[in-house]
Design a protein around this motif. Structure first.
Motif, PDB file in Angstrom:
ATOM      1  N   VAL A  13      -3.597 -10.626  20.155  1.00  0.00           N
ATOM      2  CA  VAL A  13      -2.785  -9.814  19.248  1.00  0.00           C
ATOM      3  C   VAL A  13      -3.747  -9.187  18.252  1.00  0.00           C
ATOM      4  O   VAL A  13      -4.667  -9.858  17.779  1.00  0.00           O
ATOM      5  N   ILE A  14      -3.579  -7.911  17.961  1.00  0.00           N
ATOM      6  CA  ILE A  14      -4.586  -7.257  17.122  1.00  0.00           C
ATOM      7  C   ILE A  14      -4.647  -7.877  15.722  1.00  0.00           C
ATOM      8  O   ILE A  14      -3.673  -8.391  15.200  1.00  0.00           O
ATOM      9  N   THR A  15      -5.845  -7.778  15.160  1.00  0.00           N
ATOM     10  CA  THR A  15      -6.123  -8.431  13.878  1.00  0.00           C
ATOM     11  C   THR A  15      -6.061  -7.425  12.733  1.00  0.00           C
ATOM     12  O   THR A  15      -6.020  -6.205  12.950  1.00  0.00           O
ATOM     13  N   LEU A  16      -6.144  -7.982  11.546  1.00  0.00           N
ATOM     14  CA  LEU A  16      -6.240  -7.148  10.355  1.00  0.00           C
ATOM     15  C   LEU A  16      -7.500  -6.265  10.444  1.00  0.00           C
ATOM     16  O   LEU A  16      -7.502  -5.131   9.967  1.00  0.00           O
ATOM     17  N   GLY A  17      -8.553  -6.769  11.086  1.00  0.00           N
ATOM     18  CA  GLY A  17      -9.781  -5.993  11.277  1.00  0.00           C
ATOM     19  C   GLY A  17      -9.523  -4.766  12.138  1.00  0.00           C
ATOM     20  O   GLY A  17      -9.969  -3.666  11.819  1.00  0.00           O
ATOM     21  N   ASN A  18      -8.783  -4.939  13.227  1.00  0.00           N
ATOM     22  CA  ASN A  18      -8.449  -3.807  14.097  1.00  0.00           C
ATOM     23  C   ASN A  18      -7.581  -2.790  13.341  1.00  0.00           C
ATOM     24  O   ASN A  18      -7.714  -1.587  13.527  1.00  0.00           O
ATOM     25  N   TYR A  19      -6.696  -3.319  12.514  1.00  0.00           N
ATOM     26  CA  TYR A  19      -5.800  -2.432  11.773  1.00  0.00           C
ATOM     27  C   TYR A  19      -6.584  -1.632  10.739  1.00  0.00           C
ATOM     28  O   TYR A  19      -6.524  -0.398  10.714  1.00  0.00           O
ATOM     29  N   LEU A  20      -7.367  -2.341   9.911  1.00  0.00           N
ATOM     30  CA  LEU A  20      -8.082  -1.651   8.830  1.00  0.00           C
ATOM     31  C   LEU A  20      -9.231  -0.807   9.375  1.00  0.00           C
ATOM     32  O   LEU A  20      -9.558   0.232   8.810  1.00  0.00           O
ATOM     33  N   GLY A  21      -9.828  -1.268  10.479  1.00  0.00           N
ATOM     34  CA  GLY A  21     -10.992  -0.577  11.021  1.00  0.00           C
ATOM     35  C   GLY A  21     -10.639   0.515  12.017  1.00  0.00           C
ATOM     36  O   GLY A  21     -11.477   1.356  12.340  1.00  0.00           O
ATOM     37  N   SER A 244      -9.459  -4.665  -1.436  1.00  0.00           N
ATOM     38  CA  SER A 244      -9.558  -3.296  -1.933  1.00  0.00           C
ATOM     39  C   SER A 244      -8.814  -2.316  -1.021  1.00  0.00           C
ATOM     40  O   SER A 244      -8.043  -1.480  -1.502  1.00  0.00           O
ATOM     41  N   ILE A 245      -9.006  -2.434   0.279  1.00  0.00           N
ATOM     42  CA  ILE A 245      -8.324  -1.482   1.182  1.00  0.00           C
ATOM     43  C   ILE A 245      -6.812  -1.683   1.118  1.00  0.00           C
ATOM     44  O   ILE A 245      -6.053  -0.719   1.060  1.00  0.00           O
ATOM     45  N   LEU A 246      -6.403  -2.944   1.120  1.00  0.00           N
ATOM     46  CA  LEU A 246      -4.956  -3.205   1.152  1.00  0.00           C
ATOM     47  C   LEU A 246      -4.256  -2.817  -0.149  1.00  0.00           C
ATOM     48  O   LEU A 246      -3.105  -2.391  -0.136  1.00  0.00           O
ATOM     49  N   SER A 247      -4.958  -2.960  -1.261  1.00  0.00           N
ATOM     50  CA  SER A 247      -4.308  -2.697  -2.552  1.00  0.00           C
ATOM     51  C   SER A 247      -4.573  -1.286  -3.062  1.00  0.00           C
ATOM     52  O   SER A 247      -3.896  -0.814  -3.973  1.00  0.00           O
ATOM     53  N   GLY A 248      -5.593  -0.624  -2.502  1.00  0.00           N
ATOM     54  CA  GLY A 248      -5.965   0.698  -2.996  1.00  0.00           C
ATOM     55  C   GLY A 248      -6.765   0.628  -4.300  1.00  0.00           C
ATOM     56  O   GLY A 248      -7.041   1.649  -4.912  1.00  0.00           O
ATOM     57  N   GLU A 250     -10.238  -0.089  -6.485  1.00  0.00           N
ATOM     58  CA  GLU A 250     -11.688  -0.084  -6.290  1.00  0.00           C
ATOM     59  C   GLU A 250     -12.216  -1.519  -6.366  1.00  0.00           C
ATOM     60  O   GLU A 250     -11.664  -2.342  -7.114  1.00  0.00           O
ATOM     61  N   ILE A 251     -13.313  -1.771  -5.655  1.00  0.00           N
ATOM     62  CA  ILE A 251     -13.922  -3.104  -5.701  1.00  0.00           C
ATOM     63  C   ILE A 251     -14.362  -3.438  -7.134  1.00  0.00           C
ATOM     64  O   ILE A 251     -14.152  -4.556  -7.622  1.00  0.00           O
ATOM     65  N   SER A 252     -14.918  -2.457  -7.847  1.00  0.00           N
ATOM     66  CA  SER A 252     -15.366  -2.715  -9.231  1.00  0.00           C
ATOM     67  C   SER A 252     -14.189  -3.119 -10.119  1.00  0.00           C
ATOM     68  O   SER A 252     -14.315  -3.973 -10.999  1.00  0.00           O
ATOM     69  N   GLN A 253     -13.039  -2.518  -9.863  1.00  0.00           N
ATOM     70  CA  GLN A 253     -11.823  -2.873 -10.609  1.00  0.00           C
ATOM     71  C   GLN A 253     -11.437  -4.329 -10.330  1.00  0.00           C
ATOM     72  O   GLN A 253     -11.111  -5.082 -11.244  1.00  0.00           O
ATOM     73  N   LEU A 254     -11.511  -4.706  -9.060  1.00  0.00           N
ATOM     74  CA  LEU A 254     -11.161  -6.085  -8.681  1.00  0.00           C
ATOM     75  C   LEU A 254     -12.141  -7.075  -9.311  1.00  0.00           C
ATOM     76  O   LEU A 254     -11.736  -8.122  -9.808  1.00  0.00           O
ATOM     77  N   VAL A 273      -1.013  -9.903  -1.322  1.00  0.00           N
ATOM     78  CA  VAL A 273      -1.235  -8.485  -0.997  1.00  0.00           C
ATOM     79  C   VAL A 273      -1.188  -8.282   0.526  1.00  0.00           C
ATOM     80  O   VAL A 273      -0.583  -7.327   1.025  1.00  0.00           O
ATOM     81  N   ALA A 274      -1.809  -9.211   1.257  1.00  0.00           N
ATOM     82  CA  ALA A 274      -1.837  -9.083   2.719  1.00  0.00           C
ATOM     83  C   ALA A 274      -0.429  -9.244   3.298  1.00  0.00           C
ATOM     84  O   ALA A 274      -0.012  -8.465   4.164  1.00  0.00           O
ATOM     85  N   VAL A 275       0.292 -10.224   2.819  1.00  0.00           N
ATOM     86  CA  VAL A 275       1.658 -10.451   3.313  1.00  0.00           C
ATOM     87  C   VAL A 275       2.518  -9.205   3.059  1.00  0.00           C
ATOM     88  O   VAL A 275       3.230  -8.732   3.953  1.00  0.00           O
ATOM     89  N   GLU A 276       2.427  -8.651   1.860  1.00  0.00           N
ATOM     90  CA  GLU A 276       3.229  -7.462   1.516  1.00  0.00           C
ATOM     91  C   GLU A 276       2.841  -6.258   2.371  1.00  0.00           C
ATOM     92  O   GLU A 276       3.691  -5.477   2.777  1.00  0.00           O
ATOM     93  N   ALA A 277       1.546  -6.110   2.651  1.00  0.00           N
ATOM     94  CA  ALA A 277       1.085  -4.961   3.442  1.00  0.00           C
ATOM     95  C   ALA A 277       1.601  -5.057   4.877  1.00  0.00           C
ATOM     96  O   ALA A 277       1.942  -4.048   5.495  1.00  0.00           O
TER      97      ALA A 277
END
Ligand code: ATP
Ligand code: MG
Length: 325
Positions: A13-21, A244-248, A250-254, A273-277
């Motif tokens: 089953v595809i992963t979060l990596g496949n989805y984001l990448g 960062s990708i899931l929430s939109g 910036e990494i510096s903000q996080l 964040v992951a569950v909501e996405a």
């Protein structure tokens, strides 16, 4: 309109990596390109697959393509094995590829390392992938960064065929999509759906409890600092990338948000964040997976793909001298 082709293996089953990448980007690309998104089942069987599980994973992948936002009125979604020209041109590509070139592929090395009974097809995977792409006169191939080497070989094989036989193939451009998402357990390895360790990846269909558990048990390091540093803090950097990708944000903000807070709080929020996405995608998935709409879309997709692929295969056969005059 320029044409895009890309594929994902139903090797799990595809992963979060496949989805984001990959998949997430396909959804945007379909507006600007004539797009074909393939379920590359013939690639999946280069390593052993249980037949029933494979069938189910194919249906799940088709449903996830659609649930993530691929529009079947805009894009062609189809199963590779329903378009026989892939295997046929794949054979011709094997005939012009050199064993040395194939043995140099890092995917082959990674997937065959330490294994007994490695299939011949694991070695000849890249010529089949070249065929997948070249059959459609593809202009652009969007893939994750781990596929860069295979794409380079596709370009080499297209140029070689064009030079040796006839100028019939478009030499495709590679577009490397988002960052490589790493394993939650071994952050020096990429996240892969075929990883034997289930805790290494988040599947797009994992439930809330599982996602939370996997994120909480993701490896980190001992300094308890949420800071991006790919060299010295690979695991935490990977979690920051995902967040960062899931929430939109910036990494510096996080990094600023989590200053003085430990990994515990960070992981709790990331899990949320992951569950909501994934929630809306999973809801839509469920409807599709249980309906026969997916079958209709796959039938129509295979018809449209065959219409493009068959004439191209014939051109290649003609060029190689395989067709009777
Ligand atoms: P397998 O372990 O069976 O090879 P996989 O997770 O690597 O599965 P593929 O079907 O090989 O998935 O790849 C599908 C697409 O997802 C490709 O474009 C690939 O580059 C991309 N991709 C795969 N893994 C990642 C990752 N960890 N991060 C970003 N993109 C990825
Ligand atoms: Mg892979």
């Amino acid at each position: 309109m320029k044409r895009v082709f890309s594929g994902i293996q139903p090797s799990g089953v595809i992963t979060l990596g496949n989805y984001l990448g990959a998949l997430k980007h396909f959804v945007d690309l379909q507006h600007d390109y004539e797009s074909l998104f393939c379920i590359v089942d013939q690639h999946a069987v280069t390593v052993p697959q249980n037949p029933e599980t494979l069938k189910d994973n194919k249906r799940k992948l088709a449903s996830l393509y659609l649930a993530a936002g691929i529009d079947p009125n805009k894009s062609i979604i189809f199963n590779q094995s329903e378009v026989p020209a892939h295997a046929q041109l794949g054979w011709m590509m094997q005939c012009i590829a050199y064993i040395g070139e194939l043995e140099r592929m890092t995917q082959f090395k990674d997937k065959s390392e330490g294994k007994n009974g490695v299939s011949a097809a694991l070695l000849t995977y890249p010529p089949l992938m070249a065929a997948d792409i070249l059959l459609y006169n593809t202009d652009v191939v969007p893939v994750g960064d781990d596929q860069r080497q295979h794409l380079e070989l596709t370009r080499t094989l297209a140029e070689r065929f064009n030079r040796q036989y006839a100028e019939i193939f478009t030499v495709p451009e590679t577009v490397v999509l988002g960052k490589r998402i790493m394993s939650l357990q071994q952050p020096e390895k990429k996240m892969s759906k075929s990883d034997e360790n289930q805790k290494a990846f988040i599947s797009m269909l994992d439930d809330e409890k599982t996602i939370t558990k996997k994120i909480k048990s993701a490896v980190t390091d001992s300094d308890n600092l949420i800071r991006y540093d790919e060299d010295n803090k690979k695991a935490v950097s990977n979690l920051l990338t995902i967040y960062s990708i899931l929430s939109g944000k910036e990494i510096s903000q996080l990094e600023a948000d989590y200053e003085g807070k430990g990994y515990g709080a960070f992981k709790t929020d990331l899990a949320e964040v992951a569950v909501e996405a994934l929630r809306p995608i999973q809801a839509r998935f469920k409807e599709l997976y249980e309906s026969d709409e997916v079958d209709r879309i796959l039938d129509a997709g295979a018809d449209r793909a065959n219409e493009i692929a068959i004439p191209m295969l014939q051109k290649a056969e003609q060029a190689m001298g395989l067709l009777r005059d």
